[in-house]
Design a protein around this motif. Sequence first.
Motif, PDB file in Angstrom:
ATOM      1  N   ILE A  62       0.840  -1.204   0.000  1.00  0.00           N
ATOM      2  CA  ILE A  62       0.000   0.000   0.000  1.00  0.00           C
ATOM      3  C   ILE A  62       0.873   1.252   0.000  1.00  0.00           C
ATOM      4  N   SER A  63       1.910   1.274   0.848  1.00  0.00           N
ATOM      5  CA  SER A  63       2.800   2.438   0.929  1.00  0.00           C
ATOM      6  C   SER A  63       3.485   2.694  -0.403  1.00  0.00           C
ATOM      7  N   SER A  64       3.960   1.618  -1.033  1.00  0.00           N
ATOM      8  CA  SER A  64       4.633   1.750  -2.326  1.00  0.00           C
ATOM      9  C   SER A  64       3.702   2.324  -3.382  1.00  0.00           C
ATOM     10  N   ARG A  65       2.460   1.830  -3.396  1.00  0.00           N
ATOM     11  CA  ARG A  65       1.490   2.288  -4.391  1.00  0.00           C
ATOM     12  C   ARG A  65       1.094   3.745  -4.139  1.00  0.00           C
ATOM     13  N   LEU A  66       0.932   4.110  -2.870  1.00  0.00           N
ATOM     14  CA  LEU A  66       0.568   5.487  -2.532  1.00  0.00           C
ATOM     15  C   LEU A  66       1.685   6.459  -2.918  1.00  0.00           C
ATOM     16  N   GLN A  67       2.933   6.070  -2.637  1.00  0.00           N
ATOM     17  CA  GLN A  67       4.068   6.937  -2.978  1.00  0.00           C
ATOM     18  C   GLN A  67       4.191   7.108  -4.483  1.00  0.00           C
ATOM     19  N   ALA A  68       4.016   5.998  -5.219  1.00  0.00           N
ATOM     20  CA  ALA A  68       4.120   6.065  -6.681  1.00  0.00           C
ATOM     21  C   ALA A  68       3.004   6.920  -7.276  1.00  0.00           C
ATOM     22  N   ALA A  69       1.840   6.921  -6.624  1.00  0.00           N
ATOM     23  CA  ALA A  69       0.704   7.717  -7.112  1.00  0.00           C
ATOM     24  C   ALA A  69       0.774   9.170  -6.654  1.00  0.00           C
ATOM     25  N   GLY A  70       1.746   9.474  -5.767  1.00  0.00           N
ATOM     26  CA  GLY A  70       1.893  10.846  -5.280  1.00  0.00           C
ATOM     27  C   GLY A  70       0.864  11.234  -4.242  1.00  0.00           C
ATOM     28  N   SER A  71       0.304  10.238  -3.537  1.00  0.00           N
ATOM     29  CA  SER A  71      -0.717  10.522  -2.526  1.00  0.00           C
ATOM     30  C   SER A  71      -0.062  10.854  -1.195  1.00  0.00           C
ATOM     31  N   GLU A  72      -0.682  11.770  -0.450  1.00  0.00           N
ATOM     32  CA  GLU A  72      -0.173  12.171   0.865  1.00  0.00           C
ATOM     33  C   GLU A  72      -0.712  11.277   1.991  1.00  0.00           C
ATOM     34  N   LEU A  73      -1.635  10.388   1.646  1.00  0.00           N
ATOM     35  CA  LEU A  73      -2.240   9.529   2.678  1.00  0.00           C
ATOM     36  C   LEU A  73      -1.248   8.510   3.214  1.00  0.00           C
ATOM     37  N   VAL A 173      14.231  13.572  -2.070  1.00  0.00           N
ATOM     38  CA  VAL A 173      15.652  13.164  -2.071  1.00  0.00           C
ATOM     39  C   VAL A 173      16.453  14.049  -1.121  1.00  0.00           C
ATOM     40  N   LEU A 174      16.228  15.369  -1.189  1.00  0.00           N
ATOM     41  CA  LEU A 174      16.949  16.292  -0.300  1.00  0.00           C
ATOM     42  C   LEU A 174      16.642  16.018   1.167  1.00  0.00           C
ATOM     43  N   VAL A 175      15.357  15.772   1.462  1.00  0.00           N
ATOM     44  CA  VAL A 175      14.960  15.486   2.855  1.00  0.00           C
ATOM     45  C   VAL A 175      15.640  14.212   3.343  1.00  0.00           C
ATOM     46  N   GLU A 176      15.652  13.173   2.498  1.00  0.00           N
ATOM     47  CA  GLU A 176      16.261  11.897   2.885  1.00  0.00           C
ATOM     48  C   GLU A 176      17.766  12.034   3.113  1.00  0.00           C
ATOM     49  N   THR A 177      18.433  12.847   2.283  1.00  0.00           N
ATOM     50  CA  THR A 177      19.881  13.043   2.475  1.00  0.00           C
ATOM     51  C   THR A 177      20.160  13.814   3.758  1.00  0.00           C
ATOM     52  N   ARG A 178      19.270  14.744   4.108  1.00  0.00           N
ATOM     53  CA  ARG A 178      19.459  15.480   5.370  1.00  0.00           C
ATOM     54  C   ARG A 178      19.237  14.579   6.580  1.00  0.00           C
ATOM     55  N   LEU A 179      18.464  13.507   6.377  1.00  0.00           N
ATOM     56  CA  LEU A 179      18.228  12.552   7.472  1.00  0.00           C
ATOM     57  C   LEU A 179      19.321  11.480   7.546  1.00  0.00           C
ATOM     58  N   GLY A 180      20.328  11.573   6.666  1.00  0.00           N
ATOM     59  CA  GLY A 180      21.472  10.669   6.769  1.00  0.00           C
ATOM     60  C   GLY A 180      21.610   9.656   5.657  1.00  0.00           C
ATOM     61  N   LEU A 181      20.646   9.610   4.724  1.00  0.00           N
ATOM     62  CA  LEU A 181      20.739   8.666   3.610  1.00  0.00           C
ATOM     63  C   LEU A 181      21.725   9.212   2.583  1.00  0.00           C
ATOM     64  N   SER A 182      22.443   8.318   1.911  1.00  0.00           N
ATOM     65  CA  SER A 182      23.372   8.793   0.876  1.00  0.00           C
ATOM     66  C   SER A 182      22.569   9.276  -0.332  1.00  0.00           C
ATOM     67  N   LEU A 183      23.160  10.208  -1.084  1.00  0.00           N
ATOM     68  CA  LEU A 183      22.471  10.795  -2.235  1.00  0.00           C
ATOM     69  C   LEU A 183      22.157   9.728  -3.283  1.00  0.00           C
ATOM     70  N   GLU A 184      23.097   8.800  -3.485  1.00  0.00           N
ATOM     71  CA  GLU A 184      22.896   7.740  -4.477  1.00  0.00           C
ATOM     72  C   GLU A 184      21.708   6.848  -4.101  1.00  0.00           C
ATOM     73  N   THR A 185      21.613   6.508  -2.808  1.00  0.00           N
ATOM     74  CA  THR A 185      20.507   5.659  -2.339  1.00  0.00           C
ATOM     75  C   THR A 185      19.174   6.380  -2.478  1.00  0.00           C
ATOM     76  N   ALA A 186      19.161   7.674  -2.157  1.00  0.00           N
ATOM     77  CA  ALA A 186      17.922   8.460  -2.260  1.00  0.00           C
ATOM     78  C   ALA A 186      17.478   8.572  -3.719  1.00  0.00           C
ATOM     79  N   LEU A 187      18.426   8.781  -4.634  1.00  0.00           N
ATOM     80  CA  LEU A 187      18.089   8.862  -6.055  1.00  0.00           C
ATOM     81  C   LEU A 187      17.636   7.507  -6.598  1.00  0.00           C
ATOM     82  N   GLN A 188      18.240   6.438  -6.069  1.00  0.00           N
ATOM     83  CA  GLN A 188      17.822   5.091  -6.476  1.00  0.00           C
ATOM     84  C   GLN A 188      16.382   4.822  -6.033  1.00  0.00           C
ATOM     85  N   GLY A 189      15.996   5.404  -4.898  1.00  0.00           N
ATOM     86  CA  GLY A 189      14.618   5.282  -4.420  1.00  0.00           C
ATOM     87  C   GLY A 189      13.628   5.885  -5.394  1.00  0.00           C
ATOM     88  N   VAL A 190      14.011   7.005  -6.026  1.00  0.00           N
ATOM     89  CA  VAL A 190      13.148   7.637  -7.046  1.00  0.00           C
ATOM     90  C   VAL A 190      12.972   6.684  -8.225  1.00  0.00           C
TER      91      VAL A 190
END
Length: 201
Positions: A62-73, A173-190
């Motif tokens: 559900i989380s994956s589908r909501l994120q892909a659809a751009g939903s805030e729920l 991506v910027l928020v995730e990098t500020r929370l300690g994730l590497s930039l490459e990992t955050a971009l891979q998430g996109v």
Amino acid sequence: LLVPRKQAQLSAADRVTRYTEAQNSGQGDGSASLLDTDVTFASAKETAANVLRRNKDLDARISSRLQAAGSELKSSEWLLVHGALFFISGLCGLLLGGGNLLIGFFFVAVGLFGPWMYLGFRRRRRKKKFEAALPDTLQLMSGSLAAGLSLAQSVDTIVREGTEPITSEFKKVLVETRLGLSLETALQGVADRFESKDFDW
């Protein structure tokens, strides 16, 4: 409405204080019913969250589908909405069908699969926009890097000058990098969220 709600345990002094405040404000019944609605909604949301805690696979899907659809729920909120739509659809089928099982099953199927298909539709439309905006985004990123900016700064440039859904995704991506994730990992998430082979490359 079907989820039983817990009654808040209040002391006698608290009950008297609440009753007096309601009487003084002249909103006795209205505020009480509003409080009941809030408690019911919070209780239902907690129940949905507990269901998802027990079923991690469903929560992830559900989380994956909501994120892909751009939903805030959140996934628990989506489960509540889906359940409500299923119930309302079934009720409409019962009322409009007049005992006809075929119409009843049709409405039940719409309530069961309709919201999930709607999320899929939004995800496909968003992915198409993402793929269309990707060449301009990479060109902007390339220009930023050529101008001497770092990769993180070029991502920030895209957030400020890009178009949706690229902007919101790169902001994430910027928020995730500020929370300690590497930039490459955050971009891979996109790339994973959009299942984009072009962006993956």
